[in-house]
Motif scaffolding. Sequence first.
Motif, PDB file in Angstrom:
ATOM      1  N   MET A 161      -9.184   3.583 -21.402  1.00 36.43           N
ATOM      2  CA  MET A 161     -10.549   3.994 -21.085  1.00 36.43           C
ATOM      3  C   MET A 161     -10.979   3.494 -19.709  1.00 36.43           C
ATOM      4  O   MET A 161     -11.856   4.079 -19.068  1.00 36.43           O
ATOM      5  N   LEU A 162     -10.358   2.423 -19.226  1.00 37.02           N
ATOM      6  CA  LEU A 162     -10.730   1.857 -17.934  1.00 37.02           C
ATOM      7  C   LEU A 162     -10.349   2.752 -16.764  1.00 37.02           C
ATOM      8  O   LEU A 162     -10.923   2.638 -15.679  1.00 37.02           O
ATOM      9  N   CYS A 212       0.720   0.961 -17.096  1.00 37.39           N
ATOM     10  CA  CYS A 212       1.754   0.815 -16.068  1.00 37.39           C
ATOM     11  C   CYS A 212       1.196   0.211 -14.778  1.00 37.39           C
ATOM     12  O   CYS A 212       1.959  -0.134 -13.874  1.00 37.39           O
ATOM     13  N   PHE A 213      -0.117   0.098 -14.652  1.00 35.11           N
ATOM     14  CA  PHE A 213      -0.704  -0.687 -13.562  1.00 35.11           C
ATOM     15  C   PHE A 213      -1.909  -1.441 -14.109  1.00 35.11           C
ATOM     16  O   PHE A 213      -2.568  -1.003 -15.049  1.00 35.11           O
ATOM     17  N   PHE A 214      -2.171  -2.582 -13.525  1.00 34.78           N
ATOM     18  CA  PHE A 214      -3.296  -3.402 -13.960  1.00 34.78           C
ATOM     19  C   PHE A 214      -3.667  -4.331 -12.800  1.00 34.78           C
ATOM     20  O   PHE A 214      -3.105  -4.226 -11.701  1.00 34.78           O
ATOM     21  N   ALA A 253       5.448   1.199 -21.052  1.00 30.40           N
ATOM     22  CA  ALA A 253       4.857   2.298 -21.816  1.00 30.40           C
ATOM     23  C   ALA A 253       3.347   2.109 -21.897  1.00 30.40           C
ATOM     24  O   ALA A 253       2.850   1.001 -22.111  1.00 30.40           O
ATOM     25  N   ILE A 254       2.613   3.184 -21.708  1.00 29.27           N
ATOM     26  CA  ILE A 254       1.149   3.133 -21.749  1.00 29.27           C
ATOM     27  C   ILE A 254       0.694   3.236 -23.202  1.00 29.27           C
ATOM     28  O   ILE A 254       1.108   4.136 -23.935  1.00 29.27           O
ATOM     29  N   SER A 255      -0.167   2.300 -23.586  1.00 29.14           N
ATOM     30  CA  SER A 255      -0.697   2.288 -24.952  1.00 29.14           C
ATOM     31  C   SER A 255      -2.119   1.763 -24.897  1.00 29.14           C
ATOM     32  O   SER A 255      -2.686   1.562 -23.824  1.00 29.14           O
TER      33      SER A 255
END
Length: 339
Positions: free
Chosen positions: A323-324, A202-204, A195-197
């Motif tokens: 924000m990235l 979901c990717f990094f 989950a995106i928070s």
Amino acid sequence: MKERIDLLLREVEDFGSKTAAEIEAFRIEMLGKKGKITALFNDFREMSGDLKREFGKPLNELKNRAAAKVNELKSAAEEQIDLGSGEDLSRPANFQSLGSRHPVNLVKNEIVSIFRRIGFNVSAGPEIEDDWHNFTALNFPEEHPARDMQDTFFVARDPDWALRTHTSSVQVRVMENSKPPIRTLSPGRVFRNEAISARSHCFFHQVEGLYIDEGVSFADLKQTLLFFAQEFFGPETKIRLRPSYFPFTEPSAEMDVYWGLENERDYRMTKGTGWLEVLGCGMVDPNVLKNNGIDPEKYSGFAFGIGVERIALHRFQIPDIRMLFENDLKFLEQFKAAY
């Protein structure tokens, strides 16, 4: 004929223009295939010998004068373009419009440069991986509960292909195609079905390291990571290693750096402990060496994985990981002077 030559000569002498378009139109009007001077030459060809001797010279002078006038006006127009703008063309170029490096790349490049100084090279691999390279070769047997640690994006509902969940898959490819000693870094993007928070996505990006040789010990791992921490965070940086679990390393550990508790932000970042988790690490499991054709009786090694976004958030005091990746120019332009 003489009146026509004199008339065109006056037109040539009287013509003046500063625009390239008007000068070109004048050239075509006078010297083009259907131009006025060309028409005179066509009539000249039909004249008798005596008339040709009388009008040949003034006709050529008219043509030469028209061509010279066109060239003079073109040169003057070009000089006007160079000087009329008021710009000094010898001045250095203006780089204010250049873009900036992304904060993730700033951190990743610095990490890579530190490990390059102690002999690590950089390896790359595909972002879509098969089950062997992403799981099985790294000691994730089928139905093993360790596979549940990483929620995976499978490709077209095919359990044999997925977006890689770590750049350890690149290390597998290096081990398959190289013989020890191996000392490599694998920076890249990875994917997890999470989950995106504000704190997860979901990717990094990761920078994973692998060192395999004869006689490699946990002490080598600790000293390597201490060198990295003091080069990246400062020469007085302290580290600690906490026991942990990863399927591909044994023993495994988490490394923290002492961040301090000087303000409210430090308390929030470190959850009141003063210690900040930076990476996971451990000694390469003998099963991983065996799966990749390396004799675990002869060789040993260590591996580590650094999360780039986490460090970037702390270094640049970014409150939200989203924000990235929103491509907000106002946000990204803040990093023009970062390095």
